[in-house]
Motif scaffolding. Sequence first.
Motif, PDB file in Angstrom:
ATOM      1  N   GLU A 140       0.821  -1.205   0.000  1.00 18.42           N
ATOM      2  CA  GLU A 140       0.000   0.000   0.000  1.00 18.42           C
ATOM      3  C   GLU A 140       0.858   1.260   0.000  1.00 18.42           C
ATOM      4  OE1 GLU A 140      -4.118   1.354   2.160  1.00 18.42           O
ATOM      5  OE2 GLU A 140      -2.689   0.133   3.288  1.00 18.42           O
ATOM      6  N   ASN A 177      -5.714  -2.840 -14.199  1.00 18.24           N
ATOM      7  CA  ASN A 177      -7.147  -2.974 -14.394  1.00 18.24           C
ATOM      8  C   ASN A 177      -7.468  -4.219 -15.216  1.00 18.24           C
ATOM      9  OD1 ASN A 177      -7.923  -0.626 -13.008  1.00 18.24           O
ATOM     10  ND2 ASN A 177      -7.479   0.636 -14.817  1.00 18.24           N
ATOM     11  N   ARG A 180     -12.228  -1.880 -15.962  1.00 24.27           N
ATOM     12  CA  ARG A 180     -12.880  -1.971 -14.654  1.00 24.27           C
ATOM     13  C   ARG A 180     -12.259  -3.079 -13.820  1.00 24.27           C
ATOM     14  NH1 ARG A 180     -19.233  -2.146 -14.809  1.00 24.27           N
ATOM     15  NH2 ARG A 180     -18.764  -1.973 -12.572  1.00 24.27           N
ATOM     16  N   LYS A 181     -12.231  -2.866 -12.536  1.00 23.95           N
ATOM     17  CA  LYS A 181     -11.735  -3.885 -11.630  1.00 23.95           C
ATOM     18  C   LYS A 181     -12.885  -4.752 -11.138  1.00 23.95           C
ATOM     19  CE  LYS A 181      -7.510  -1.866  -9.756  1.00 23.95           C
ATOM     20  NZ  LYS A 181      -6.776  -1.499  -8.531  1.00 23.95           N
ATOM     21  N   GLU A 216     -14.655  -6.553  -8.345  1.00 19.47           N
ATOM     22  CA  GLU A 216     -14.718  -6.412  -6.897  1.00 19.47           C
ATOM     23  C   GLU A 216     -14.750  -7.794  -6.251  1.00 19.47           C
ATOM     24  OE1 GLU A 216     -15.108  -3.458  -4.941  1.00 19.47           O
ATOM     25  OE2 GLU A 216     -14.496  -2.377  -6.735  1.00 19.47           O
ATOM     26  N   TYR A 248      -9.382  -6.981  -3.403  1.00 20.29           N
ATOM     27  CA  TYR A 248      -9.475  -6.202  -4.635  1.00 20.29           C
ATOM     28  C   TYR A 248     -10.734  -5.331  -4.588  1.00 20.29           C
ATOM     29  CZ  TYR A 248      -5.822  -9.215  -6.438  1.00 20.29           C
ATOM     30  OH  TYR A 248      -4.631  -9.880  -6.625  1.00 20.29           O
ATOM     31  N   THR A 278     -12.416  -1.753  -4.198  1.00 28.19           N
ATOM     32  CA  THR A 278     -12.079  -0.338  -4.368  1.00 28.19           C
ATOM     33  C   THR A 278     -12.578   0.458  -3.168  1.00 28.19           C
ATOM     34  OG1 THR A 278     -14.121  -0.005  -5.606  1.00 28.19           O
ATOM     35  CG2 THR A 278     -12.147  -0.485  -6.876  1.00 28.19           C
ATOM     36  N   GLY A 279     -11.798   1.437  -2.772  1.00 30.05           N
ATOM     37  CA  GLY A 279     -12.202   2.295  -1.663  1.00 30.05           C
ATOM     38  C   GLY A 279     -11.888   1.748  -0.296  1.00 30.05           C
ATOM     39  N   ASN A 280     -11.290   0.549  -0.209  1.00 27.33           N
ATOM     40  CA  ASN A 280     -10.904  -0.061   1.074  1.00 27.33           C
ATOM     41  C   ASN A 280     -12.030  -0.030   2.117  1.00 27.33           C
ATOM     42  OD1 ASN A 280      -8.150   1.324  -0.043  1.00 27.33           O
ATOM     43  ND2 ASN A 280      -7.778  -0.665   0.877  1.00 27.33           N
ATOM     44  N   ASP A 298      -3.804  -2.814   0.660  1.00 26.74           N
ATOM     45  CA  ASP A 298      -3.566  -3.438  -0.640  1.00 26.74           C
ATOM     46  C   ASP A 298      -2.522  -4.535  -0.505  1.00 26.74           C
ATOM     47  OD1 ASP A 298      -5.327  -1.863  -2.148  1.00 26.74           O
ATOM     48  OD2 ASP A 298      -3.886  -0.223  -2.134  1.00 26.74           O
ATOM     49  N   TYR A 302     -24.176  -2.951  -4.157  1.00 24.00           N
ATOM     50  CA  TYR A 302     -22.773  -3.355  -3.997  1.00 24.00           C
ATOM     51  C   TYR A 302     -22.704  -4.754  -3.391  1.00 24.00           C
ATOM     52  CZ  TYR A 302     -17.841  -3.106  -2.631  1.00 24.00           C
ATOM     53  OH  TYR A 302     -16.493  -3.350  -2.479  1.00 24.00           O
TER      54      TYR A 302
END
Length: 451
Positions: free
Chosen positions: A130, A176, A181-182, A184, A218, A220-222, A282, A432
């Motif tokens: 990270e 990516n 896009r990743k 999730e 993986y 996003t936004g932790n 991360d 989500y």
Amino acid sequence: MISQFFVLSQRGDNIVFRDYRGEVAKGSAEIFFRKVKFWKEDGQEEAPPVFNVDGVNYFHVKVVGLLFVATTRVNVSPSLVLELLQRIARVIKDYLGVLSEDSLRKNFVLVYELLDEVIDFGYMQTTSTEVLKSYIFNEPIVVDAARLQPLGPAAIFMQGTKRMPGTAITKSVVANEPGGRKREEIFVDIIEKISVTFSSSGYILTSEIDGTIQMKSYLTGNPEIRLALNEDLSIGRGGESADDYRSSYGSGAVILDDCNFHESVRLDSFDVDRTLALVPPDGEFPVMNYRMTQEFKPPFHINCLIEEAGHLKAEVILKVRAEFPSNITANTVVLEMPLPKYTTRASFELEPGVTGQRTDFKGANKKLEWDLEKFVGGVEHKLRAKLTFSQELHANITKEAGPVSMTFTIPMYNVSRLQVKYLQIAKKSSSYNPYRWVRYVTQANSYVARI
């Protein structure tokens, strides 16, 4: 403080080389590989992780077939350097997605950028994936994991037609997915390495489990994650007597001798409902490490009989039974047994109709080897070996042979009964719903049966 860092392939090819201080000769990689390849001191088969040649200390670890090596001329802590090498391998894997010779060669610019941030003039700076993201600017060149030989831990989850995705070694923390896009998703692996020693009568002399809950996110936004373990989980014996401790075997309780947690884990409600709260950083990291010596049912029972069978001959009968459910299958099972040093030949007899098994007699180090590709739970396999000697026996043959050692990997099975009851992710919106993968694996650390 280290002078050099380099990565070698199994053939000895120098893939990555960084000289930080100029204190060690440039040919150190060749000296190291030649020493490791032809290691014969004290009759050992493999070189130790730390050794000295002409005043240079060599430290190395082997990761998925690659040799990660550091050199120094000063007196440093071996455990510190070996841990640093393991962490460098993990950081490179986090950024490249796949750790292999091919991925290192294609991403050498990114690898050197990582090495320059991790180590400065021989001194370690950081091994946090990270933290490094703030200083790394090169994008990884993605290597197709499907073309690679399954050397890593991910391979144990990729057996058969119904595949559970391999661990995150197949994905980079910064690249990516196709389309920009990743995906999730989050991976949680409970990995247990067990050590068991059986007596010649089949009784358990020692038993221990070294476990870890490994996570790779993986998301996003932790977002915050809550990980719930067994409600009947106990840490330490809590003042119980030995009899009370032993009586808990089979009662369903999970008793850990000790454990430690990653710095990101909050234990606010752990004592109440055995729930861990954390914001995962991360990269791959251990959420929790634990040790357990509570009595448990070993996954395999080994029975070995060796006796004389005439002039200059003996016979070995080796039986192994899987003590886990029939819907579980162990992979890459290998049994080894040292034979008397005057053994000249060994012939083998397997059960009729068996497939996926291989036997071998290693004449150089007088060792019997039995490989089983798959081992279904509840099944017993038997091997009969006929030995020929170059001289008559002058002592009890059981003192000249053994013990039997065993290595194996059992996906989706764990001995301690430690479980992840649920994995809760803080929602960003009602839609989500990231993918959650919780997986278990048991591996042999030291699994030995005396004769």
